[in-house]
Scaffold this motif. Structure first.
Motif, PDB file in Angstrom:
ATOM      1  N   PRO A  27       0.926  -1.131  -0.107  1.00 14.55           N
ATOM      2  CA  PRO A  27       0.174  -0.099   0.011  1.00 14.55           C
ATOM      3  C   PRO A  27       0.872   1.174   0.044  1.00 14.55           C
ATOM      4  N   LYS A  28       1.777   1.450   0.779  1.00 15.88           N
ATOM      5  CA  LYS A  28       2.750   2.668   0.852  1.00 15.88           C
ATOM      6  C   LYS A  28       3.282   2.910  -0.349  1.00 15.88           C
ATOM      7  N   PHE A  29       3.487   1.965  -1.368  1.00 18.45           N
ATOM      8  CA  PHE A  29       4.077   2.338  -2.838  1.00 18.45           C
ATOM      9  C   PHE A  29       3.215   2.748  -3.791  1.00 18.45           C
ATOM     10  N   ARG A  30       1.911   2.216  -3.610  1.00 15.83           N
ATOM     11  CA  ARG A  30       0.743   2.410  -4.649  1.00 15.83           C
ATOM     12  C   ARG A  30       0.472   3.801  -5.378  1.00 15.83           C
ATOM     13  N   ALA A  31       0.815   4.891  -4.647  1.00 19.83           N
ATOM     14  CA  ALA A  31       0.605   6.172  -5.079  1.00 19.83           C
ATOM     15  C   ALA A  31       1.682   6.576  -6.117  1.00 19.83           C
ATOM     16  N   ALA A  32       2.970   5.997  -5.836  1.00 21.67           N
ATOM     17  CA  ALA A  32       4.112   6.038  -6.858  1.00 21.67           C
ATOM     18  C   ALA A  32       3.721   5.719  -8.284  1.00 21.67           C
ATOM     19  N   PHE A  33       2.899   4.538  -8.383  1.00 19.70           N
ATOM     20  CA  PHE A  33       2.450   4.011  -9.670  1.00 19.70           C
ATOM     21  C   PHE A  33       1.220   4.577 -10.382  1.00 19.70           C
ATOM     22  N   SER A  34       0.819   6.167  -9.907  1.00 16.59           N
ATOM     23  CA  SER A  34      -0.227   6.590 -10.293  1.00 16.59           C
ATOM     24  C   SER A  34      -0.107   6.783 -11.761  1.00 16.59           C
ATOM     25  N   SER A  35       0.847   7.158 -12.408  1.00 17.20           N
ATOM     26  CA  SER A  35       1.244   7.201 -13.846  1.00 17.20           C
ATOM     27  C   SER A  35       1.396   5.956 -14.542  1.00 17.20           C
ATOM     28  N   GLY A  36       1.193   4.904 -14.002  1.00 15.73           N
ATOM     29  CA  GLY A  36       1.354   3.558 -14.602  1.00 15.73           C
ATOM     30  C   GLY A  36       2.158   2.708 -14.082  1.00 15.73           C
ATOM     31  N   VAL A  37       2.447   1.482 -14.686  1.00 16.47           N
ATOM     32  CA  VAL A  37       3.488   0.437 -14.119  1.00 16.47           C
ATOM     33  C   VAL A  37       3.985  -0.341 -15.094  1.00 16.47           C
ATOM     34  N   VAL A  38       5.350  -0.381 -15.024  1.00 16.36           N
ATOM     35  CA  VAL A  38       5.892  -1.383 -15.938  1.00 16.36           C
ATOM     36  C   VAL A  38       6.549  -2.684 -15.376  1.00 16.36           C
ATOM     37  N   LEU A  39       5.955  -4.052 -15.688  1.00 18.46           N
ATOM     38  CA  LEU A  39       6.441  -5.200 -15.355  1.00 18.46           C
ATOM     39  C   LEU A  39       7.624  -5.517 -16.279  1.00 18.46           C
ATOM     40  N   ALA A  40       8.656  -5.889 -15.666  1.00 11.55           N
ATOM     41  CA  ALA A  40       9.887  -6.421 -16.543  1.00 11.55           C
ATOM     42  C   ALA A  40      10.583  -7.517 -16.041  1.00 11.55           C
ATOM     43  N   LYS A  41      11.197  -8.177 -17.151  1.00  9.33           N
ATOM     44  CA  LYS A  41      12.135  -9.447 -16.654  1.00  9.33           C
ATOM     45  C   LYS A  41      13.243  -8.472 -16.182  1.00  9.33           C
ATOM     46  N   ALA A  42      13.788  -8.845 -14.880  1.00 11.99           N
ATOM     47  CA  ALA A  42      14.984  -8.337 -14.333  1.00 11.99           C
ATOM     48  C   ALA A  42      16.255  -9.478 -14.710  1.00 11.99           C
ATOM     49  N   LEU A  43      17.552  -8.833 -14.433  1.00 14.16           N
ATOM     50  CA  LEU A  43      18.548  -9.696 -14.796  1.00 14.16           C
ATOM     51  C   LEU A  43      18.748 -10.851 -14.003  1.00 14.16           C
ATOM     52  N   GLU A  44      18.272 -10.826 -12.754  1.00 13.87           N
ATOM     53  CA  GLU A  44      18.215 -12.024 -12.091  1.00 13.87           C
ATOM     54  C   GLU A  44      16.765 -12.710 -11.938  1.00 13.87           C
ATOM     55  N   PRO A  45      16.536 -13.887 -11.591  1.00 16.94           N
ATOM     56  CA  PRO A  45      15.299 -14.421 -12.023  1.00 16.94           C
ATOM     57  C   PRO A  45      14.194 -13.883 -11.061  1.00 16.94           C
ATOM     58  N   CYS A  46      13.550 -12.634 -11.473  1.00 21.12           N
ATOM     59  CA  CYS A  46      12.608 -11.904 -10.856  1.00 21.12           C
ATOM     60  C   CYS A  46      11.922 -10.933 -11.771  1.00 21.12           C
ATOM     61  N   VAL A  47      10.994 -10.591 -11.252  1.00 13.92           N
ATOM     62  CA  VAL A  47      10.014  -9.566 -12.102  1.00 13.92           C
ATOM     63  C   VAL A  47      10.196  -8.304 -11.422  1.00 13.92           C
ATOM     64  N   ALA A  48      10.563  -7.309 -12.310  1.00 19.76           N
ATOM     65  CA  ALA A  48      10.939  -5.768 -11.722  1.00 19.76           C
ATOM     66  C   ALA A  48       9.669  -4.994 -12.140  1.00 19.76           C
ATOM     67  N   ILE A  49       9.235  -4.178 -11.202  1.00 26.84           N
ATOM     68  CA  ILE A  49       8.064  -3.407 -11.098  1.00 26.84           C
ATOM     69  C   ILE A  49       8.654  -1.817 -11.005  1.00 26.84           C
ATOM     70  N   TRP A  50       8.502  -1.309 -12.370  1.00 27.03           N
ATOM     71  CA  TRP A  50       8.916   0.151 -12.482  1.00 27.03           C
ATOM     72  C   TRP A  50       7.850   1.005 -12.445  1.00 27.03           C
ATOM     73  N   THR A  51       7.944   2.319 -12.211  1.00 27.05           N
ATOM     74  CA  THR A  51       7.281   3.515 -12.797  1.00 27.05           C
ATOM     75  C   THR A  51       7.838   3.576 -14.026  1.00 27.05           C
ATOM     76  N   PRO A  52       6.740   4.208 -15.144  1.00 28.62           N
ATOM     77  CA  PRO A  52       7.327   4.456 -16.533  1.00 28.62           C
ATOM     78  C   PRO A  52       8.623   5.079 -16.597  1.00 28.62           C
ATOM     79  N   ASP A  53       8.728   6.180 -15.853  1.00 32.64           N
ATOM     80  CA  ASP A  53       9.878   7.288 -15.910  1.00 32.64           C
ATOM     81  C   ASP A  53      11.161   6.503 -15.449  1.00 32.64           C
TER      82      ASP A  53
END
Length: 150
Positions: A27-53
Motif C-alpha cells: 500500500p505505501k508504494f501504490r501512489a508512486a504508480f499513479s502514472s502507470g506500471v511497467v512489469l519487466a524481466k530483471a537480470l536475476e530471476p525475478c520480475v521488476a516493477i517500475w514506474t514508467p519514467d
C-alpha cells in the motif's frame, strides 16, 4: 537510485498471488504508480516493477554507451523491451503477472516483494530465500573489492 523527490522503494514484503496471478502492491508504494506500471524481466530471476519514467531512465542508462547498431545493444533492447509490459494497478492496488513473467522468474504462489531503490522486485519466495543465504558473504566480498569497509 530514485530521482530527487521520487519514491525510494525499500523493504521486504511477503505476499501470495491470488488465483488470477494478481499481486498486491504494498500500500505505501501504490501512489508512486499513479502514472502507470511497467512489469519487466530483471537480470536475476525475478520480475521488476517500475514506474514508467524510472524504467525509461534505467534502459537509457545502460544503452547510452553502446553503438546503436551493435549486436549487444540489439540483444539488450530485445531482452528489456520485449520482456516488459505496460499495466496499471487495479482499484484494489494489484497488478497481474502474466504467464511469461511468472515462468521467467519461477514464481508459483508465494512471493517476496523487495524494495530495490528505484523499483520493486518480485521473487518466488523459495528462490528469494535461497538467494539470501549467500548474499551477505557476496556483499562483503564486493564491498572489500571496491575498497569500502563492510
Amino acid at each position: 537510485l530514485p530521482a530527487l523527490g521520487a519514491m525510494a522503494f525499500r523493504g521486504h514484503f511477503d505476499y501470495s498471488l491470488d488465483a488470477k496471478n494478481r499481486l498486491n502492491v504494498p500500500p505505501k508504494f501504490r501512489a508512486a504508480f499513479s502514472s502507470g506500471v511497467v512489469l519487466a524481466k530483471a537480470l536475476e530471476p525475478c520480475v521488476a516493477i517500475w514506474t514508467p519514467d524510472a524504467f525509461e531512465n534505467h534502459t537509457e542508462a545502460f544503452l547510452a554507451g553502446l553503438n546503436p547498431l551493435s549486436s549487444e545493444r540489439r540483444k539488450l533492447t530485445r531482452f528489456f523491451s520485449g520482456g516488459s509490459y505496460d499495466v496499471e494497478l487495479d482499484s484494489a492496488g494489484r497488478v497481474t503477472l502474466n504467464a511469461e513473467l511468472l515462468k521467467y522468474a519461477g514464481i508459483s504462489k508465494d512471493v517476496a516483494v523487495i524494495g530495490s531503490g528505484d523499483h520493486l522486485e518480485v521473487w518466488d519466495g523459495g528462490s528469494y530465500a535461497d538467494d539470501q543465504t549467500d548474499l551477505p558473504d557476496q556483499v562483503a566480498r564486493i564491498a572489500e573489492s571496491l575498497g569500502h569497509p563492510s
